[in-house]
Scaffold this motif. Structure first.
Motif, mmCIF file in Angstrom:
data_model
loop_
_atom_site.group_PDB
_atom_site.id
_atom_site.type_symbol
_atom_site.label_atom_id
_atom_site.label_comp_id
_atom_site.label_asym_id
_atom_site.label_seq_id
_atom_site.Cartn_x
_atom_site.Cartn_y
_atom_site.Cartn_z
ATOM 1 N N LEU A 291 0.829 -1.200 0.000
ATOM 2 C CA LEU A 291 0.000 0.000 0.000
ATOM 3 C C LEU A 291 0.865 1.253 0.000
ATOM 4 O O LEU A 291 1.792 1.380 0.798
ATOM 5 C CB LEU A 291 -0.919 0.011 1.226
ATOM 6 N N GLN A 292 0.544 2.176 -0.898
ATOM 7 C CA GLN A 292 1.245 3.458 -0.974
ATOM 8 C C GLN A 292 0.430 4.588 -0.351
ATOM 9 O O GLN A 292 0.988 5.471 0.279
ATOM 10 C CB GLN A 292 1.561 3.802 -2.437
ATOM 11 N N SER A 293 -0.894 4.553 -0.554
ATOM 12 C CA SER A 293 -1.726 5.632 -0.005
ATOM 13 C C SER A 293 -3.189 5.223 0.039
ATOM 14 O O SER A 293 -3.616 4.327 -0.680
ATOM 15 C CB SER A 293 -1.578 6.908 -0.838
ATOM 16 N N ILE A 294 -3.920 5.926 0.916
ATOM 17 C CA ILE A 294 -5.374 5.807 1.001
ATOM 18 C C ILE A 294 -5.940 7.221 0.953
ATOM 19 O O ILE A 294 -5.485 8.090 1.708
ATOM 20 C CB ILE A 294 -5.831 5.140 2.320
ATOM 21 N N GLU A 295 -6.906 7.441 0.056
ATOM 22 C CA GLU A 295 -7.593 8.725 -0.024
ATOM 23 C C GLU A 295 -9.092 8.470 0.071
ATOM 24 O O GLU A 295 -9.598 7.545 -0.560
ATOM 25 C CB GLU A 295 -7.307 9.419 -1.356
ATOM 26 N N MET A 296 -9.781 9.299 0.866
ATOM 27 C CA MET A 296 -11.229 9.140 1.053
ATOM 28 C C MET A 296 -11.962 10.328 0.436
ATOM 29 O O MET A 296 -11.540 11.461 0.600
ATOM 30 C CB MET A 296 -11.542 9.033 2.542
ATOM 31 N N PHE A 297 -13.076 10.023 -0.248
ATOM 32 C CA PHE A 297 -13.832 11.044 -0.961
ATOM 33 C C PHE A 297 -15.302 11.006 -0.542
ATOM 34 O O PHE A 297 -15.995 10.032 -0.805
ATOM 35 C CB PHE A 297 -13.729 10.830 -2.481
ATOM 36 N N ASP A 298 -15.744 12.084 0.081
ATOM 37 C CA ASP A 298 -17.153 12.271 0.386
ATOM 38 C C ASP A 298 -17.748 13.036 -0.781
ATOM 39 O O ASP A 298 -17.445 14.220 -0.977
ATOM 40 C CB ASP A 298 -17.307 13.050 1.703
ATOM 41 N N LEU A 299 -18.564 12.380 -1.576
ATOM 42 C CA LEU A 299 -19.105 12.979 -2.795
ATOM 43 C C LEU A 299 -20.102 14.090 -2.517
ATOM 44 O O LEU A 299 -20.473 14.834 -3.425
ATOM 45 C CB LEU A 299 -19.740 11.900 -3.673
ATOM 46 N N PHE A 300 -20.529 14.209 -1.264
ATOM 47 C CA PHE A 300 -21.498 15.250 -0.893
ATOM 48 C C PHE A 300 -20.811 16.479 -0.307
ATOM 49 O O PHE A 300 -21.451 17.506 -0.108
ATOM 50 C CB PHE A 300 -22.508 14.703 0.119
ATOM 51 N N ALA A 301 -19.512 16.386 -0.001
ATOM 52 C CA ALA A 301 -18.793 17.506 0.608
ATOM 53 C C ALA A 301 -18.660 18.634 -0.401
ATOM 54 O O ALA A 301 -18.393 18.417 -1.583
ATOM 55 C CB ALA A 301 -17.415 17.066 1.093
ATOM 56 N N LYS A 302 -18.837 19.831 0.069
ATOM 57 C CA LYS A 302 -18.718 21.014 -0.813
ATOM 58 C C LYS A 302 -17.394 21.682 -0.613
ATOM 59 O O LYS A 302 -16.818 21.761 0.387
ATOM 60 C CB LYS A 302 -19.847 22.005 -0.546
#
Length: 189
Positions: free
Chosen positions: A178-189
């Motif tokens: 594993l090199q990285s983990i990124e999290m995306f909240d599609l509702f975040a403005k």
């Protein structure tokens, strides 16, 4: 590098107690378009999913629009809680996160869920090496995968994301490292 975009399903119809056949709500069907829009420029090579309807349906719009078949991988399915509906999911969930070996009579422990999902992920990393993959997933299953690589992701983190549907987590790997983990909240403005 291999990029894996885990997509936690959109809002399901909780009135349907059949875990495998639980469909998306009207809101869920609309919100899955956020997934399609997010992934449209990611140059995805393959789309995989848990066999559960809500996960398949969350990634299917993207797959259909961009010419991919949804490959079902049973190992990515959600945790089996029990053969009966659990009314107090919060208390049950807290207990499982405190004790990764706790389960109900016909259910799975979080350790079992984690092991099954990590085995499926390792299979995916070998089969789709140096590709970009989308995987339709679930809140608990995905949280145990994150926990495998980052043990600080526990009940509080799980609780913070439990209402975010859909939710995307990108893992970047060099081989199986594993090199990285990124999290995306599609509702975040």
């Amino acid at each position: 590098m291999t990029e894996v975009y885990f997509v936690r399903h959109a809002e399901p119809n909780y009135m349907n107690h059949d875990d495998e056949l639980r469909e998306l709500t009207e809101k869920g069907l609309t919100d899955r378009m956020l997934v399609t829009d997010f992934l449209k420029d990611k140059n995805i090579d393959a789309v995989l999913s848990s066999p559960y309807k809500r996960s398949v349906d969350t990634v299917k719009d993207f797959a259909d629009k961009y010419g991919h078949q949804v490959v079902i991988v049973s190992g990515f399915k959600e945790r089996k809680i029990d053969s009966v509906w659990i009314d107090d999911f919060t208390a049950f969930s807290q207990r499982q996160w405190m004790d990764f070996d706790y389960k109900l009579t016909d259910g799975e422990t979080l350790r079992e869920v984690q092991n099954r999902n990590i085995d499926a992920l390792k299979w995916t990393l070998n089969k789709y090496r140096n590709k970009r993959i989308v995987i339709g997933s679930h809140g608990t299953a995905l949280s145990t995968i994150i926990n495998y690589y980052d043990t600080s992701f526990g009940y509080d983190s799980f609780n913070n994301i439990k209402e975010i549907m859909p939710w995307i987590v990108k893992f970047t790997f060099d081989e199986e490292c594993l090199q990285s983990i990124e999290m995306f909240d599609l509702f975040a403005k």
